[in-house]
Design a protein around this motif. Structure first.
Motif, PDB file in Angstrom:
ATOM      1  N   GLY A  71       1.353  10.627   8.892  1.00  0.00           N
ATOM      2  CA  GLY A  71       1.113  10.074   7.517  1.00  0.00           C
ATOM      3  C   GLY A  71       0.036   8.779   7.813  1.00  0.00           C
ATOM      4  N   LEU A  72      -0.315   8.076   6.730  1.00  0.00           N
ATOM      5  CA  LEU A  72      -1.252   6.986   6.787  1.00  0.00           C
ATOM      6  C   LEU A  72      -0.903   5.731   7.303  1.00  0.00           C
ATOM      7  N   ASP A  73       0.576   5.571   7.283  1.00  0.00           N
ATOM      8  CA  ASP A  73       0.942   4.359   7.917  1.00  0.00           C
ATOM      9  C   ASP A  73       2.353   4.549   8.531  1.00  0.00           C
ATOM     10  N   SER A  74       2.929   3.495   9.136  1.00  0.00           N
ATOM     11  CA  SER A  74       4.103   3.831   9.815  1.00  0.00           C
ATOM     12  C   SER A  74       4.834   2.696   9.854  1.00  0.00           C
ATOM     13  N   ALA A  75       6.443   2.935  10.265  1.00  0.00           N
ATOM     14  CA  ALA A  75       7.365   1.824   9.948  1.00  0.00           C
ATOM     15  C   ALA A  75       7.184   0.686  11.190  1.00  0.00           C
ATOM     16  N   GLY A  76       7.523  -0.415  10.605  1.00  0.00           N
ATOM     17  CA  GLY A  76       7.516  -1.486  11.597  1.00  0.00           C
ATOM     18  C   GLY A  76       6.120  -2.169  11.935  1.00  0.00           C
ATOM     19  N   TYR A  77       5.896  -2.909  12.973  1.00  0.00           N
ATOM     20  CA  TYR A  77       4.692  -3.620  13.287  1.00  0.00           C
ATOM     21  C   TYR A  77       3.684  -2.481  13.469  1.00  0.00           C
ATOM     22  N   ASP A  78       2.471  -3.120  13.148  1.00  0.00           N
ATOM     23  CA  ASP A  78       1.219  -2.019  13.473  1.00  0.00           C
ATOM     24  C   ASP A  78       0.674  -1.999  14.922  1.00  0.00           C
ATOM     25  N   LEU A  79       1.824  -1.539  15.632  1.00  0.00           N
ATOM     26  CA  LEU A  79       1.488  -1.150  17.126  1.00  0.00           C
ATOM     27  C   LEU A  79       0.346  -0.674  17.304  1.00  0.00           C
ATOM     28  N   CYS A 115      -0.053 -10.218  -0.016  1.00  0.00           N
ATOM     29  CA  CYS A 115      -0.772  -8.691  -0.044  1.00  0.00           C
ATOM     30  C   CYS A 115      -0.981  -8.391   1.458  1.00  0.00           C
ATOM     31  N   VAL A 116      -1.500  -9.410   2.355  1.00  0.00           N
ATOM     32  CA  VAL A 116      -1.584  -9.157   3.717  1.00  0.00           C
ATOM     33  C   VAL A 116      -0.284  -8.861   4.304  1.00  0.00           C
ATOM     34  N   ALA A 117       0.666  -9.678   4.090  1.00  0.00           N
ATOM     35  CA  ALA A 117       1.770  -9.734   4.790  1.00  0.00           C
ATOM     36  C   ALA A 117       2.744  -8.230   4.439  1.00  0.00           C
ATOM     37  N   ALA A 118       2.796  -8.033   3.110  1.00  0.00           N
ATOM     38  CA  ALA A 118       3.320  -6.655   2.684  1.00  0.00           C
ATOM     39  C   ALA A 118       2.528  -5.447   3.141  1.00  0.00           C
ATOM     40  N   GLY A 119       1.286  -5.496   3.365  1.00  0.00           N
ATOM     41  CA  GLY A 119       0.433  -4.411   3.831  1.00  0.00           C
ATOM     42  C   GLY A 119       0.508  -3.384   2.937  1.00  0.00           C
ATOM     43  N   LEU A 120       0.584  -3.407   1.731  1.00  0.00           N
ATOM     44  CA  LEU A 120       0.491  -2.439   0.779  1.00  0.00           C
ATOM     45  C   LEU A 120      -1.104  -2.040   0.228  1.00  0.00           C
ATOM     46  N   SER A 121      -1.219  -0.807   0.269  1.00  0.00           N
ATOM     47  CA  SER A 121      -2.406  -0.459  -0.312  1.00  0.00           C
ATOM     48  C   SER A 121      -2.317   0.483  -1.648  1.00  0.00           C
ATOM     49  N   GLY A 122      -3.529   0.652  -2.327  1.00  0.00           N
ATOM     50  CA  GLY A 122      -3.241   1.369  -3.399  1.00  0.00           C
ATOM     51  C   GLY A 122      -4.027   2.850  -3.484  1.00  0.00           C
ATOM     52  N   PRO A 123      -4.526   3.165  -4.882  1.00  0.00           N
ATOM     53  CA  PRO A 123      -5.174   4.649  -4.685  1.00  0.00           C
ATOM     54  C   PRO A 123      -6.290   4.880  -4.091  1.00  0.00           C
ATOM     55  N   ARG A 124      -7.092   3.970  -3.624  1.00  0.00           N
ATOM     56  CA  ARG A 124      -8.341   4.351  -2.948  1.00  0.00           C
ATOM     57  C   ARG A 124      -7.908   4.496  -1.350  1.00  0.00           C
ATOM     58  N   ARG A 125      -6.722   4.156  -0.842  1.00  0.00           N
ATOM     59  CA  ARG A 125      -6.460   4.105   0.454  1.00  0.00           C
ATOM     60  C   ARG A 125      -6.534   5.446   1.364  1.00  0.00           C
ATOM     61  N   ALA A 126      -6.549   6.518   0.379  1.00  0.00           N
ATOM     62  CA  ALA A 126      -6.879   7.772   1.610  1.00  0.00           C
ATOM     63  C   ALA A 126      -8.352   7.884   1.603  1.00  0.00           C
ATOM     64  N   PHE A 130      -9.081  -3.460   6.668  1.00  0.00           N
ATOM     65  CA  PHE A 130     -10.269  -4.259   6.336  1.00  0.00           C
ATOM     66  C   PHE A 130     -10.165  -5.743   6.793  1.00  0.00           C
ATOM     67  N   VAL A 131      -8.855  -6.169   7.433  1.00  0.00           N
ATOM     68  CA  VAL A 131      -8.649  -7.353   8.013  1.00  0.00           C
ATOM     69  C   VAL A 131      -9.421  -7.549   9.217  1.00  0.00           C
ATOM     70  N   LEU A 132     -10.350  -8.660   9.000  1.00  0.00           N
ATOM     71  CA  LEU A 132     -11.081  -9.016  10.156  1.00  0.00           C
ATOM     72  C   LEU A 132     -10.549 -10.181  11.070  1.00  0.00           C
ATOM     73  N   GLY A 133      -9.868 -11.186  10.622  1.00  0.00           N
ATOM     74  CA  GLY A 133      -9.574 -11.894  11.278  1.00  0.00           C
ATOM     75  C   GLY A 133      -8.361 -12.857  10.710  1.00  0.00           C
ATOM     76  N   SER A 179      -4.611  -9.844  14.589  1.00  0.00           N
ATOM     77  CA  SER A 179      -4.951 -10.144  13.145  1.00  0.00           C
ATOM     78  C   SER A 179      -4.186  -8.776  12.357  1.00  0.00           C
ATOM     79  N   ARG A 180      -4.410  -7.573  12.999  1.00  0.00           N
ATOM     80  CA  ARG A 180      -3.904  -6.365  12.227  1.00  0.00           C
ATOM     81  C   ARG A 180      -2.417  -6.399  12.569  1.00  0.00           C
ATOM     82  N   LEU A 181      -2.197  -6.988  13.506  1.00  0.00           N
ATOM     83  CA  LEU A 181      -0.609  -6.887  13.943  1.00  0.00           C
ATOM     84  C   LEU A 181       0.348  -7.616  12.711  1.00  0.00           C
ATOM     85  N   MET A 182      -0.407  -8.663  11.971  1.00  0.00           N
ATOM     86  CA  MET A 182       0.281  -9.386  10.941  1.00  0.00           C
ATOM     87  C   MET A 182       0.356  -8.689   9.723  1.00  0.00           C
TER      88      MET A 182
END
Ligand code: FAD
Lengths: 484, 361
Positions: free
Chosen positions: A183-191, B101-112, B120-123, B150-153
């Protein structure tokens, strides 16, 4: 454990031909694309499958033997430089395309598969793998993941991190981790993001699911000349400011234009101070619309000459000069030194001027040829290693350029990685607290520090050693590849 | 603004010393998301006090803003300059913030078609569990110095640190957008969305529900017109189109209205997975790779998790009325170890949003 005992144990895991231990056999592995650094490995192992890799890692873990992964060895920062008492783990024989799923637009491949080979198998389905490092005919997808490699087209299509879905990773203890998913994302941290660009320090990648995207219907290129490099920089900003994301946007300065024109005679404008190459791709309607707007903006930005490719042959001819910039540098100078800083685009003119001043100050010429669209500079400092003191001057010049990149809010490496090469500059770019976090991440994956020790993340007390990509009189290991 | 950071740092040090959890909160629009059972003795760290745009230069395609800045403020500013957050994040309420928004990491319709928040997170600038003020990444498009913290967050739900500032890549808004609708069955819709995605078409969103496939075309006018002619369907008028995607993005569409006996599941799987034989009603986005499932509280959780796994993905119990459900998909034992080790490194005292992502983190 003695060296001989280790060899015996490795031979119990692998066929005899897959364990190299004679100096003569080890020699080809002593460096990667950054040939200024050389080190013979303790051994080289060439496993055929993941099960063997697991056994090798378990053995190395148990015996506290360092492990350096190697893909195709095209890296430009010494990431695959062997460890003096470590195993060099070549993934080159894990080179199968496991499956290709045209409907889901994904391919599952082993790490030793060449980047370009993926696009070749995807082509009959009208698909391709977007990241296109210039080394793509040689470099491995495993190496791409480890470096988060980019290419000319990453301005529009993203880097490796944007184009992979899933990884199979082995920890140093030989445990299998499945990271990401179909899928386009996965569970947990973005490893998946954490692994990408981790330069072989966190785990060994044994399988990758990559995204495939539709081949564009059409591609067209606008080439524009400018009498002032600042105007060219402004044209880049104007194009992006107008809402256009070109498929690629590259800039060459006057020295580069002359060097490549002498070398290839592609018909570049020798009166120009700078040339911009701006490509548009996609469906036919989109491309013709975009090309028209790009031409107009180039004119409005003060271009002295604007030509648009009329067919693919011509487009490739325009590109040929750009792609030959590195070999051309090799022809006008006995040696050159390649940098890889990235800056916010708005500082382009300022940084280019700064480089010009440094060039005068050090009495060394510098060619500027780079990914203008995303601000990724590749200054090539021309020097002669046979002139006493010139190499040291060059290194100092290079270090000044990277410091300048940091000072305008940029970074020391856009795509070539830190490796062994930029350990010093890591200390300039990051504070000790950030470096401590990097080390903490390393500890979370590899507490014994057996994976690629001494690379990418400097220890707090050892912020020393620095080097660069030195090419000496045809000693370039990958002379046949185009360079960016 | 430094005084606000000083205050956060003080609160973190105190919490770490006393091992009292901190709930990192901002707009409170996504409190429903995650394992939200509050720990009794937890204090709140209010991020809304750290707000404002730090830097925005449209020609750079980068915006930097403080975590407590309202998402609506960020989007309004971008809109003035013909730009957007291309991942179309759901707000789920007026007070939604960039940090949330960043902490939840949810994206909308344009995501695919365009990418997710993390793309889109650079820092970021953040505080870790020791209260250290840290900077990772930056404002440039390409940066491979150090691990990608950054992306790990993104999507870590605050369990690794407090986000202070975030730099995001932004994109120009498409010149033209239009939405079309085609009547079609479930299997055929999955097939169609996947075939379209394999062609160079300007499709920027898809949604399938109740035998109707909605799709959005974005780009230059000629390209949108040509694609419309090729793909067919009934065109919605502009306002209807905008409202439709808004209702999917913000989950105000009737489908997402969950009564107290409903659960809403989010399955992220291979886009070409066949229709899942699960009890309940479904709605698809992202060419079939995001499947929302609305069913009743007594549904078989295990069957849903298994269905997601079978097609290479995971399932999240997105909205629910259960008191002690573990909403995220269980991780393999190897991944649990890595997650714990990372948590231990970033937040040794275990004070940030404990349990919100996984009970053991
Ligand atoms: C002529 C030339 C042009 C180039 N152009 C570009 C360009 O345009 N863009 C760009 O980004 N780069 C470019 N590069 C750099 C280089 O090609 C890339 O960094 C490439 O991704 C390296 O791949 P490789 O297989 O050669 O890896 P190697 O050099 O073998 O290894 C690179 C790093 O990856 C690690 N590694 C390799 N395989 C694995 C694995 N399976 N698991 C874990 N770690 C692993 C190694 O330990 C090492 O740290 C160029 C290089 C050359 C020589």
């Amino acid at each position: 454990m003695s060296r001989n005992e280790l060899i015996r144990r490795l031979q119990a895991i692998l066929p005899a031909e897959a364990v190299l231990h004679d100096n003569e056999d080890l020699r080809p592995y002593e460096c990667d694309g950054l040939s200024a650094y050389k080190q013979l490995p303790y051994f080289v192992v060439l496993p055929h499958n993941e099960a063997q890799v697991i056994e090798i890692l378990k053995l190395c873990h148990a015996t506290r033997t360092p492990v350096v992964a190697r893909g195709a060895g095209t890296g430009l920062s010494g990431g695959a430089l062997p460890h003096v008492s470590g195993v060099l783990l070549s993934l080159a024989r894990l080179n199968q395309i496991v499956s290709i799923n045209p409907q889901a637009r994904t391919a599952c491949v082993q790490p030793g598969v060449r980047n370009l080979a993926i696009s070749e198998v995807a082509k009959p389905y009208g698909l391709y793998y977007a990241p296109d490092p210039s080394s793509q005919i040689a470099c491995s997808i495993g190496g791409n993941v480890a470096e988060n490699s980019g290419g000319v087209h990453c301005l529009k299509y993203g880097l490796t991190v944007h184009n992979i879905l899933k990884l199979r990773v082995l920890t140093i203890a030989g445990e299998v981790l499945e990271i990401g998913g179909e899928g386009l994302d996965s569970a947990g941290y973005d490893l998946l993001a954490l692994m990408t660009g981790s330069e072989g320090l966190l785990g060994i990648v044994t399988e990758i699911v990559v995204k495939l995207i539709p081949l564009p219907q059409k591609a067209q290129l606008v080439m524009a000349s400018f009498e002032d490099i600042r105007k060219a920089g402004q044209a880049v900003a104007n194009i992006i400011g107008a809402g256009i994301i070109p498929a690629g946007m590259e800039m060459m300065d006057k020295i580069t234009i002359h060097a490549v024109e002498e070398f290839l005679q592609v018909g570049y404008d020798l009166n120009a101070e700078a040339i911009l190459l701006c490509e548009s791709d996609g469906n036919i309607e989109e491309v013709s619309d975009e090309i028209e707007r790009i031409e107009m903006i180039m004119q409005q930005s003060g271009a002295t000459r604007v030509s648009t490719s009329q067919n693919d042959l011509e487009r490739l001819r325009f590109w040929a000069g750009r792609k030959a910039a590195f070999p051309a540098a090799g022809r006008v100078s006995p040696d050159y030194y390649c940098m890889d800083g990235t800056i916010p685009r708005k500082h382009l003119a300022k940084v280019l001027q700064g480089i010009e001043m440094l060039s005068q100050q050090y009495g060394l010429r510098c060619m500027n040829v780079f990914h203008a669209g995303d601000g990724n500079l590749h200054p090539l400092i021309l020097y002669d290693a046979n002139t006493p003191g010139e190499l040291e001057k060059t290194e100092e010049f290079g270090a000044k350029i990277l410091e300048m990149c940091i000072s305008v809010g940029g970074t020391i490496t856009g795509e070539h990685g830190v490796g062994i090469e930029k350990m010093d500059q890591m200390c300039t770019q990051f504070g000790s607290a950030e470096l401590a976090v990097f080390r903490a991440i390393k500890t979370a994956f590899d507490p014994l520090e057996l994976l690629n020790p001494g690379k990418a993340i400097p220890t707090l007390h050892r912020c020393a050693e620095m080097g660069a990509m030195h090419v000496h009189q045809g000693a370039d290991k990958f002379a046949h590849l185009p360079r960016f | 603004m430094q005084s606000v950071i000083d205050h956060y740092q003080e609160a973190i040090r105190l919490a770490a010393e006393n091992k009292t959890p901190l709930q990192i909160r901002a707009g409170n629009t996504k409190t429903f998301y995650g394992n939200t059972a509050l720990l009794p003795s937890s204090n709140t760290l209010d991020i809304t006090t750290y707000h404002g745009i730090v830097d925005y230069d449209p020609a750079e395609l980068v915006i930097t803003a403080r975590a407590g800045t309202r998402l609506s403020e960020v989007e309004a500013l971008l809109n003035q300059h013909g730009q957007m957050l291309a991942f179309e994040p759901p707000h789920f309420g007026e007070s939604a913030t960039l940090g949330g928004c960043v902490a939840a990491g949810l994206s909308g319709p344009r995501r695919a078609s365009t990418g997710a928040v993390r793309d889109f997170v650079l820092g970021v600038r953040m505080l870790n569990g020791k209260g250290e003020d840290l900077h990772f990444g930056g404002q440039v498009m390409k940066n491979v110095a150090g691990y990608d913290v950054s992306r790990l967050m993104v999507g870590a739900l605050g369990t690794l640190g407090v986000l202070l500032e975030i730099s995001l890549k932004v994109l120009p808004k498409p010149i033209v957008e239009t939405t079309l609708c085609i009547p079609i069955g479930e299997t055929a819709a999955i097939d169609k969305m996947n075939r379209w995605a394999g062609q160079p078409l300007p499709i920027s969103a898809t949604c399938y529900h109740k035998d109707q496939l909605f799709y959005r075309l974005s780009g230059v006018e000629s390209a949108v017109k040509a694609a419309q002619l090729k793909l067919g369907g009934d065109e919605l008028n502009e306002q209807q189109g905008i409202s439709f995607w808004q209702s999917i993005r913000e989950q105000t569409d009737h489908f997402f209205m969950t009564a107290s006996h409903n659960n809403l599941w989010r399955l992220s799987i291979a886009s070409n997975a066949p229709p899942l034989a699960l009890a309940g009603e479904q709605l698809f986005e992202w060419n079939g790779s995001l499947r929302w499932l609305k069913n009743t509280v007594d549904c078989d959780h295990q069957a849903i998790r298994q269905a997601a796994e079978k097609y290479g993905g995971h399932a999240i119990l997105f909205r629910h009325h259960l008191t002690n459900a573990s909403v995220f998909h269980p991780l393999s034992s190897g991944l649990v170890k890595i997650h714990r080790a990372l948590k231990e490194q970033f937040d040794p005292a275990g004070i940030f949003n404990p349990g919100r992502l996984y009970p053991e983190l």
